[in-house]
Design a protein around this motif. Structure first.
Motif, PDB file in Angstrom:
ATOM      1  N   THR A   1      -8.975   6.686 -10.583  1.00 50.78           N
ATOM      2  CA  THR A   1      -8.358   6.659  -8.988  1.00 50.78           C
ATOM      3  C   THR A   1      -7.552   6.618  -8.204  1.00 50.78           C
ATOM      4  OG1 THR A   1      -6.318   5.100  -9.854  1.00 50.78           O
ATOM      5  CG2 THR A   1      -8.283   3.824 -10.721  1.00 50.78           C
ATOM      6  N   ASP A   2      -6.867   5.513  -6.830  1.00 48.31           N
ATOM      7  CA  ASP A   2      -6.523   6.611  -6.210  1.00 48.31           C
ATOM      8  C   ASP A   2      -4.846   7.046  -6.638  1.00 48.31           C
ATOM      9  OD1 ASP A   2      -7.940   7.664  -4.247  1.00 48.31           O
ATOM     10  OD2 ASP A   2      -8.412   6.428  -3.887  1.00 48.31           O
TER      11      ASP A   2
ATOM     12  N   ARG B   1       0.220   4.152  -4.820  1.00 48.94           N
ATOM     13  CA  ARG B   1       0.201   5.336  -5.017  1.00 48.94           C
ATOM     14  C   ARG B   1       0.506   6.149  -6.620  1.00 48.94           C
ATOM     15  NH1 ARG B   1       3.544  10.080  -1.044  1.00 48.94           N
ATOM     16  NH2 ARG B   1       1.844  11.579  -0.872  1.00 48.94           N
TER      17      ARG B   1
ATOM     18  N   GLY C   1      -3.651  -0.679  -3.889  1.00 51.82           N
ATOM     19  CA  GLY C   1      -3.456   0.294  -3.472  1.00 51.82           C
ATOM     20  C   GLY C   1      -1.930   1.179  -3.950  1.00 51.82           C
TER      21      GLY C   1
ATOM     22  N   LYS D   1       0.895  -1.444   0.148  1.00 49.24           N
ATOM     23  CA  LYS D   1      -0.094   0.188   0.055  1.00 49.24           C
ATOM     24  C   LYS D   1       0.492   1.282  -0.300  1.00 49.24           C
ATOM     25  CE  LYS D   1      -3.821  -2.294   2.781  1.00 49.24           C
ATOM     26  NZ  LYS D   1      -5.209  -2.133   3.425  1.00 49.24           N
TER      27      LYS D   1
END
Length: 302
Positions: free
Chosen positions: A75-76, A51, A49, A18
């Motif tokens: 998305t993130d 970045r 997850g 993540k």
């Protein structure tokens, strides 16, 4: 090991991934035969997850793909790309770099497949390197040096543009001797972000070379593909541990360099390398540093 143990390790790896960042994702479309496209790579990264993801292609600037994908598939994960200074981009071409910086590139790679060093090794020493799906024109060999063995004017202009844009200068497949000259000059010209791609493959860095490049302010990017099963494994855990010791976790970046057909997907490569690091008793803090935090600094995400 029990199933419970395996599940525990998988959960530990998943948690560490993540916030990871891949600065060297070889998804397609591409002249090389790729196992996945940019959209699929994004979905994998989002599921895990991550970045950010940075797409690398040897032949084109991928910034526009990133902008459109971020808009169409929210998305993130932040998407980035850059430009490799091979023949398809006009070689060490200040005009191409100027455009790349202005359109939002985050990285410029010095010559890779078109580097004289790459060509010499591929043809002269039997090195095996992936081939394009269709036959391309023979490459014109490129160097950062002029006929007198000094940095070329075009190289210096490219360094100035990279410094002005505050983006990453990546060494590509130039030899260690050239890279030390380039990075030394880059520092003098105000380049703040420098990255050595797979220093022990094609580039030919010794431990002393790697230490010298770190002293010049560079990060050493080791390709996960060269340590994992199915990725064209060249090195093992002992080498990985040694390379981390040479530069220190604070100057080490682990990126996938994956996407070639027949190899694991980039995400699977990250899973394997994190498991390997855990087996080597590397701390979670140092793992985060090498698979995410250092890349975040290079991308101005910190």
């Amino acid at each position: 090991m029990s199933t419970t143990g395996n599940n525990g390790r998988e959960a530990e790896v998943a948690e560490l991934l993540k916030g990871a960042i891949d600065l060297h994702c070889h998804s397609g479309p591409a002249a090389m035969p790729r196992i996945l496209d940019h959209h699929e790579a994004l979905l994998d990264a989002a599921e895990a997850g991550f970045r950010a993801l940075l797409y690398k292609d040897h032949f084109y600037l991928g910034v526009s793909h990133c902008v459109i994908l971020e808009k169409l598939v929210p998305t993130d994960v932040k998407l980035y790309s850059g430009l490799a200074l091979n023949n398809a981009s006009g070689g060490i071409n200040p005009h191409a770099v100027n455009h790349a910086v202005n359109i939002g590139a985050k990285i410029v790679w010095l010559p890779t497949l078109s580097a004289k060093n790459h060509i010499d090794q591929a043809e002269g020493h039997g090195k095996i390197f992936p081939k394009t799906a269709k036959k391309m024109l023979p490459p014109d060999p490129l160097s950062a040096l002029d006929a007198n063995g000094r940095l070329s004017d075009a190289t210096k202009e490219v360094l100035d543009l990279i410094a002005e844009g505050d983006i990453i200068l990546a060494g590509g497949h130039l030899p260690a001797s050239e890279l030390i000259m380039v990075f030394e000059e880059a520092g003098k010209r105000g380049v703040k972000k420098m990255l050595v791609n797979h220093p022990t493959y094609i580039v030919g860095c010794t431990d002393e070379d790697m230490k010298a490049l770190v002293e010049l302010g560079a990060y050493l990017e080791h390709s996960i593909s060269m340590f994992v099963e199915g990725g064209g494994k060249i090195f093992g855990p002992d080498e990985l541990s040694h390379y981390i010791q040479v530069a220190g976790p604070e100057r080490t970046v682990l990126s996938s360099d994956l996407g070639l057909r027949g190899s694991p997907r980039p995400l699977e490569g990250f899973r394997q390398i994190v498991a390997m690091l855990l087996d080597l008793q590397v701390s979670p803090k140092d793992i985060h540093t090498m698979i995410g935090d250092n890349a975040a600094r290079l991308l101005n995400l910190q």
